[in-house]
Design a protein around this motif. Structure first.
Motif, PDB file in Angstrom:
ATOM      1  N   LEU A   1     -27.772  85.029  -5.481  1.00  0.00           N
ATOM      2  CA  LEU A   1     -27.749  83.599  -5.175  1.00  0.00           C
ATOM      3  C   LEU A   1     -29.077  83.106  -4.611  1.00  0.00           C
ATOM      4  O   LEU A   1     -29.480  81.965  -4.864  1.00  0.00           O
ATOM      5  N   GLU A   2     -29.760  83.947  -3.820  1.00  0.00           N
ATOM      6  CA  GLU A   2     -31.027  83.504  -3.243  1.00  0.00           C
ATOM      7  C   GLU A   2     -32.124  83.308  -4.298  1.00  0.00           C
ATOM      8  O   GLU A   2     -33.161  82.719  -4.025  1.00  0.00           O
ATOM      9  N   LEU A   3     -31.864  83.820  -5.528  1.00  0.00           N
ATOM     10  CA  LEU A   3     -32.829  83.637  -6.621  1.00  0.00           C
ATOM     11  C   LEU A   3     -32.434  82.502  -7.558  1.00  0.00           C
ATOM     12  O   LEU A   3     -33.143  82.222  -8.520  1.00  0.00           O
ATOM     13  N   TYR A   4     -31.292  81.858  -7.263  1.00  0.00           N
ATOM     14  CA  TYR A   4     -30.822  80.799  -8.161  1.00  0.00           C
ATOM     15  C   TYR A   4     -31.477  79.466  -7.795  1.00  0.00           C
ATOM     16  O   TYR A   4     -30.826  78.526  -7.333  1.00  0.00           O
ATOM     17  N   SER A   5     -32.781  79.383  -8.019  1.00  0.00           N
ATOM     18  CA  SER A   5     -33.535  78.145  -7.790  1.00  0.00           C
ATOM     19  C   SER A   5     -34.561  77.992  -8.909  1.00  0.00           C
ATOM     20  O   SER A   5     -34.848  78.943  -9.646  1.00  0.00           O
TER      21      SER A   5
ATOM     22  N   GLU B   1     -37.756  77.631  -8.707  1.00  0.00           N
ATOM     23  CA  GLU B   1     -38.955  78.430  -8.479  1.00  0.00           C
ATOM     24  C   GLU B   1     -38.707  79.904  -8.786  1.00  0.00           C
ATOM     25  O   GLU B   1     -39.521  80.555  -9.472  1.00  0.00           O
ATOM     26  N   CYS B   2     -37.579  80.450  -8.308  1.00  0.00           N
ATOM     27  CA  CYS B   2     -37.303  81.870  -8.539  1.00  0.00           C
ATOM     28  C   CYS B   2     -37.023  82.158 -10.011  1.00  0.00           C
ATOM     29  O   CYS B   2     -37.462  83.180 -10.553  1.00  0.00           O
ATOM     30  N   LEU B   3     -36.291  81.265 -10.668  1.00  0.00           N
ATOM     31  CA  LEU B   3     -36.040  81.447 -12.098  1.00  0.00           C
ATOM     32  C   LEU B   3     -37.337  81.378 -12.895  1.00  0.00           C
ATOM     33  O   LEU B   3     -37.475  82.055 -13.925  1.00  0.00           O
ATOM     34  N   SER B   4     -38.289  80.607 -12.431  1.00  0.00           N
ATOM     35  CA  SER B   4     -39.592  80.545 -13.105  1.00  0.00           C
ATOM     36  C   SER B   4     -40.303  81.887 -13.022  1.00  0.00           C
ATOM     37  O   SER B   4     -40.928  82.338 -14.000  1.00  0.00           O
ATOM     38  N   TYR B   5     -40.222  82.552 -11.856  1.00  0.00           N
ATOM     39  CA  TYR B   5     -40.841  83.868 -11.715  1.00  0.00           C
ATOM     40  C   TYR B   5     -40.181  84.884 -12.644  1.00  0.00           C
ATOM     41  O   TYR B   5     -40.862  85.692 -13.291  1.00  0.00           O
ATOM     42  N   ILE B   6     -38.851  84.859 -12.713  1.00  0.00           N
ATOM     43  CA  ILE B   6     -38.138  85.814 -13.569  1.00  0.00           C
ATOM     44  C   ILE B   6     -38.479  85.565 -15.041  1.00  0.00           C
ATOM     45  O   ILE B   6     -38.758  86.497 -15.810  1.00  0.00           O
ATOM     46  N   ALA B   7     -38.451  84.302 -15.464  1.00  0.00           N
ATOM     47  CA  ALA B   7     -38.736  83.971 -16.860  1.00  0.00           C
ATOM     48  C   ALA B   7     -40.176  84.284 -17.236  1.00  0.00           C
ATOM     49  O   ALA B   7     -40.474  84.578 -18.400  1.00  0.00           O
ATOM     50  N   SER B   8     -41.084  84.261 -16.249  1.00  0.00           N
ATOM     51  CA  SER B   8     -42.496  84.559 -16.537  1.00  0.00           C
ATOM     52  C   SER B   8     -42.700  86.011 -16.951  1.00  0.00           C
ATOM     53  O   SER B   8     -43.701  86.333 -17.603  1.00  0.00           O
TER      54      SER B   8
END
Length: 289
Positions: A144-148, A150-157
């Motif tokens: 849940l702490e990654l469900y933002s 900004e965090c999704l942008s890091y994962i998708a990168s």
């Protein structure tokens, strides 16, 4: 004489004359800003589409789009326009309908994959660069702490160039997985997992699902066909060059004497006298006349 009367122009079909500006090399026209803005607004809710492979029949395409994208309850409607070879403009009367089509991709129209992107003003060319394509992917097991954003942008990168996420992911009403769109090249492979380091130093594994991946050719770095279907031959074998040489009189004479010698061997009986004649002919055959 008013030539418009000859054509019987309907209302809204007639054209108005505006004098151009003349220069030494060319003629220039500059429509007023309000005219440009009104024309841009007409296409603002449009998508540019291209099929990977052969495009379907236009009439069949329009009928299929009417069934898939037109919504009677909301009055949303899509109009199909042919812009070029295998290139289409899909115009919507509402931006919500346009965004719904984008977010619910990928689309296969009459079993043919269709790639879409938003139309933007000042686009010089509408054709797609098939060396890179946008793809929708699903990300599972996201803390849940990654469900933002900004965090999704890091994962998708870690998978490609992040572009956008769908409205359900943005509203956080579905937390089972995140649906994001990335841009990748034809030579790039999408990994099955991505490791994310959390605030406490521990690692969380994100699982990647690709609902649809188009055919790609690694030989020419293009989407839309496979390596076996590639028409571009790499490193073709050089053509064989044949050199024709004209026969010289010396070679012709030697061939002629050899043929006479073979005939003589067949015609003469097998005796000592005949062998002497044959040997004599052999000695004479190597002497140039």
């Amino acid at each position: 004489m008013d030539w418009r009367k000859l054509f019987g122009c309907q209302a809204g079909h007639e054209l108005d004359y505006s004098p151009p500006e003349k220069s030494d090399k060319s003629l220039t026209v500059q429509p007023p800003l309000e005219v440009l803005e009104a024309s841009t607004a007409e296409w603002r809710n449009s998508l540019v589409g291209q099929f990977l492979g052969a495009a379907p029949n236009f009439i069949s395409l329009q009928r299929t789009i009417d069934k898939l994208w037109n919504q009677t309850s909301t009055g949303a409607r899509a109009q199909v326009s042919l812009e070029g070879k295998n290139l289409y403009i899909f115009s919507f009367n509402y931006d919500v309908a346009r965004d719904w089509v984008l977010e619910n991709g990928p689309w296969h129209i009459l079993n043919k994959p269709l790639i879409l992107r938003k139309w933007e003003p000042n686009m010089q060319r509408l054709n797609f660069d098939l060396s890179r394509l946008p793809l929708w992917i699903h990300l599972y097991n996201i803390p849940l702490e990654l469900y933002s954003r900004e965090c999704l942008s890091y994962i998708a990168s870690a998978l490609g160039i992040p572009l956008t996420m769908d409205s359900i992911t943005a509203s956080k009403t579905r937390l089972e997985y995140a649906k994001v769109c990335i841009e990748i090249g034809a030579k790039k492979d999408i990994p099955e997992t991505v490791e994310v380091i959390l605030a406490n130093g521990k690692t969380s594994t994100i699982f990647v699902e690709v609902p649809w991946f188009p055919y790609r050719c690694r030989k020419c770095s293009t989407f839309g066909h496979s390596d076996k279907e590639c028409m571009n031959k790499t490193n073709p074998a050089p053509p064989q060059i044949k050199i024709w040489r004209k026969k010289t009189p010396l070679i012709d004479n030697a061939i002629h004497k050899t043929e006479n010698l073979e005939s003589l061997k067949v015609a003469l009986p097998d005796s000592s006298s005949s062998k002497e004649i044959v040997n004599s002919a052999d000695n004479n055959s190597i002497t140039e006349p």
